[in-house]
Design an enzyme around this catalytic site. Structure first.
Site, PDB file in Angstrom:
ATOM      1  N   GLY A 133       0.780  -1.226   0.000  1.00  0.00           N
ATOM      2  CA  GLY A 133       0.000   0.000   0.000  1.00  0.00           C
ATOM      3  C   GLY A 133       0.813   1.278   0.000  1.00  0.00           C
ATOM      4  O   GLY A 133       0.258   2.370   0.031  1.00  0.00           O
ATOM      5  N   GLU A 185      -2.986   4.202 -13.379  1.00  0.00           N
ATOM      6  CA  GLU A 185      -3.964   3.284 -13.944  1.00  0.00           C
ATOM      7  C   GLU A 185      -5.372   3.748 -13.574  1.00  0.00           C
ATOM      8  O   GLU A 185      -5.567   4.536 -12.646  1.00  0.00           O
ATOM      9  CB  GLU A 185      -3.741   1.854 -13.464  1.00  0.00           C
ATOM     10  CG  GLU A 185      -4.016   1.635 -11.999  1.00  0.00           C
ATOM     11  CD  GLU A 185      -3.735   0.201 -11.547  1.00  0.00           C
ATOM     12  OE1 GLU A 185      -2.922  -0.467 -12.207  1.00  0.00           O
ATOM     13  OE2 GLU A 185      -4.324  -0.221 -10.529  1.00  0.00           O
ATOM     14  N   LYS A 186      -6.348   3.269 -14.310  1.00  0.00           N
ATOM     15  CA  LYS A 186      -7.737   3.609 -14.053  1.00  0.00           C
ATOM     16  C   LYS A 186      -8.187   3.014 -12.722  1.00  0.00           C
ATOM     17  O   LYS A 186      -7.863   1.871 -12.389  1.00  0.00           O
ATOM     18  CB  LYS A 186      -8.620   3.056 -15.182  1.00  0.00           C
ATOM     19  CG  LYS A 186     -10.103   3.301 -15.007  1.00  0.00           C
ATOM     20  CD  LYS A 186     -10.452   4.776 -15.075  1.00  0.00           C
ATOM     21  CE  LYS A 186     -11.970   4.994 -14.939  1.00  0.00           C
ATOM     22  NZ  LYS A 186     -12.297   6.432 -14.891  1.00  0.00           N
ATOM     23  N   LYS A 196      -4.018  -2.913   3.985  1.00  0.00           N
ATOM     24  CA  LYS A 196      -4.965  -3.929   4.418  1.00  0.00           C
ATOM     25  C   LYS A 196      -5.045  -3.970   5.946  1.00  0.00           C
ATOM     26  O   LYS A 196      -4.025  -3.862   6.629  1.00  0.00           O
ATOM     27  CB  LYS A 196      -4.532  -5.297   3.880  1.00  0.00           C
ATOM     28  CG  LYS A 196      -4.431  -5.361   2.375  1.00  0.00           C
ATOM     29  CD  LYS A 196      -3.701  -6.616   1.926  1.00  0.00           C
ATOM     30  CE  LYS A 196      -3.404  -6.589   0.440  1.00  0.00           C
ATOM     31  NZ  LYS A 196      -2.534  -7.712   0.023  1.00  0.00           N
ATOM     32  N   ARG A 228       7.039 -12.396  -2.929  1.00  0.00           N
ATOM     33  CA  ARG A 228       7.529 -12.617  -1.569  1.00  0.00           C
ATOM     34  C   ARG A 228       6.427 -13.302  -0.777  1.00  0.00           C
ATOM     35  O   ARG A 228       5.317 -13.505  -1.281  1.00  0.00           O
ATOM     36  CB  ARG A 228       7.845 -11.272  -0.906  1.00  0.00           C
ATOM     37  CG  ARG A 228       6.683 -10.288  -0.993  1.00  0.00           C
ATOM     38  CD  ARG A 228       6.902  -9.022  -0.209  1.00  0.00           C
ATOM     39  NE  ARG A 228       5.940  -7.980  -0.523  1.00  0.00           N
ATOM     40  CZ  ARG A 228       4.714  -7.893  -0.052  1.00  0.00           C
ATOM     41  NH1 ARG A 228       4.270  -8.844   0.768  1.00  0.00           N
ATOM     42  NH2 ARG A 228       3.917  -6.903  -0.380  1.00  0.00           N
TER      43      ARG A 228
END
Length: 535
Positions: A174, A209-210, A246, A301
């Site tokens: 993130g 990006e959209k 998250k 990873r």
């Protein structure tokens, strides 16, 4: 899993190039396999639990990550001095850094993870998008360049149409991501995203990006060996997140049926097979409201949320990583994977959810972690721990399993009630609040859930507690969110937190008979008695 005879392995000692709960997770996996572990620590982590648990521990520099956990020459030197033959990077820091993989190889070390080539083709997000497109996997519409200047990104955003996402080309977790709703905010968001990406990964490249909204975040865990076997271990639901971080993860996703699971896992396996990927990784997708899915990226990873997959499959992913790195084939086939029950993970972070999730610091004065049927805690906490401000705020993970999602939620509620932590503000109150939300119970949520429910609830609370002038200023957007603080505001925040930490240090110094200090001293005495070394 069959018994592993590590005497025949090409390595007997593993350098764990990380800190916190993931370092402990790797150390324990090494111990289960009969391998020795080597910990590293910065000035801020001298008394960290992973230092005490490893067979050996080496100091690597000051608290700032760029001069310690991100400093490749120092880590390679520690591996040489300690006699380690392999390096496990955990997640974050250098886990997805191809230069680190190459440095390990040049030093004769086995890297427990994918090759540098795979890191570059999958770990770098724009390269991964190109690879996915070539493999026939649907991708989110967006630019394919990751070193574009401001004007190129502006032109791409206009072509895609707002809202758009700015995303770091390297790394994950993130970091370096900004949602932009309007062109007026693009350049300031771009500067922030580049700065955050540079600080987190040492790489400031950003692409656009959209934005797919509303959407759910679905990811597929996979692992591959050097003999061409690629196995997926089902999917995880990761839609409960704030600013792309998250907070809650679960497996399986409550909205993925067998048909969708077959399609999305097949896409992940085909993508991985196309690049001869070896070791563990995760393919991440956005699931739109029409149940069409779009490839986002591959995290090359182990993931923070891997324990929910372990609960539902019975596979120890970190041990399997070590097996694969040792040149052994996977100990299971795709036909052996049977998803069982439901698991949910709750991240416990040193953040204040009542104050926009601002980072927190302090000393853990008292701690009671939950236990009982279906409960697992991956933690780096102990009474007396000084929580530093320099790194990711994740302190622990609470993971529960149930025969179905209803039982898993009930167990998570019970475990959260048992979880007591005094001295540091954490995300525990948010997690307890979430367990009471009907939309969570019914799985009626998207990646916008926190903004819609918690942030809205907190904004009302904030308005009630501030003066009218402050209320008006906030409504005009003059009060930035914590992830958008100016350098001056961030400096003031850090200074305040450090001052509070200093006050707590002074209190402990003036009152040496404090119970927490005494407990820490006893712990150190036990460590010395048991022969644990801090070098």
């Amino acid at each position: 899993m069959e018994k592993v005879i590590t005497a025949d392995w090409p390595f007997q000692k593993v350098l764990v190039a990380n800190r916190g709960e993931i370092a402990l997770r790797v150390i324990r996996a090494c111990r289960d396999l009969g391998l020795q572990s080597v910990a590293v620590y910065s000035d801020a982590d001298r008394d960290a639990l992973h230092v005490r648990m490893a067979d050996e521990a080496y100091h690597i520099g000051p608290a700032i990550a760029a001069k310690s956990y991100l400093h490749i020459p120092t880590l390679i030197d520690v591996a040489r001095r300690s006699g380690a033959q392999a390096v496990h990077p955990g997640y974050g820091f250098l886990a997805e850094n191809a230069n680190f993989v190459e440095a390990c190889q040049e030093a004769g070390l086995i890297f427990v993870g994918p090759s540098a080539q795979a890191q570059r083709s999958m770990g770098e997000k724009t390269a991964a998008r190109r690879t996915a497109q070539a493999a026939g996997v649907p991708i989110v519409p967006g630019a394919m360049i990751d070193n574009a200047d401001d004007e190129e990104i502006k032109a791409s955003a206009q072509r895609l149409g707002y809202p758009v996402l700015l995303k770091a080309a390297a790394g994950g977790g993130g970091k370096g991501i900004r949602l932009v709703h309007d062109e007026r905010d693009l350049l300031s968001s771009l500067r922030t995203a580049r700065s955050e990406a540079q600080n987190a990964f040492g790489d400031g490249r950003v692409y656009v990006e959209k934005a797919i909204t509303p959407a759910r975040h679905i990811e597929v865990q996979f692992i591959a060996d050097q003999y061409g076997h690629v196995v997926h271990l089902g999917e995880r639901e990761c839609s409960i997140q704030r600013r792309h971080q998250k907070l809650i993860e679960e497996s399986p996703s409550p909205v993925v049926d067998e048909a969708l699971r077959a399609r999305i896992t097949e896409s992940a396996v085909n993508l991985v097979s196309s690049i001869e990927y070896v070791n563990a990784g995760t393919a991440e997708f956005l699931l739109g409201p029409d149940h069409n899915f779009y490839f986002l990226e591959v995290n090359a990873r182990i993931q923070v949320e891997h324990p929910v997959t372990e609960w539902c499959t019975g596979i120890d992913l970190v041990q399997e990583q070590l097996r694969v790195a040792a040149g052994l084939p996977l100990s299971f086939s795709q036909e052996d994977i049977r998803l069982r029950g439901a698991a949910i993970e709750c991240r416990i972070s040193a953040e204040d959810p009542d104050n926009r999730f601002l980072p927190a610091t302090g000393t853990v004065v008292a701690l009671q972690e939950p236990s009982g049927p279906g409960v697992r805690v991956d933690s780096s906490l102990y009474p007396g721990l000084q929580v530093p401000l320099f790194y990711d705020p994740l302190l622990a993970k609470l993971i529960v399993w149930g025969q179905d999602r209803t039982q898993a939620i009930a167990r998570l509620k019970r475990a959260l009630d048992e979880y007591q932590l005094v001295g540091v503000r954490t995300t525990l109150p948010f997690a307890r609040w979430l367990m009471e939300q009907p939309r969570f119970h019914s799985a009626d949520f998207s990646t916008d859930f926190i903004a819609e429910e918690w942030d809205g609830h907190q904004k009302v609370a904030d308005v009630r507690s501030v003066a009218p002038e402050a209320d008006e200023q906030q409504d005009n957007g003059a009060s930035p969110a914590p992830a958008e603080l100016s350098p001056e505001q961030l400096a003031a925040l850090v200074a305040g937190l450090l001052a509070n930490d200093h006050r707590q240090h002074e209190q402990a110094r003036r009152h040496p008979q404090n119970q927490t200090q005494g407990e820490e001293n006893r712990w150190r005495d036990v460590a010395r008695r048991d022969g644990l070394r801090r070098l």
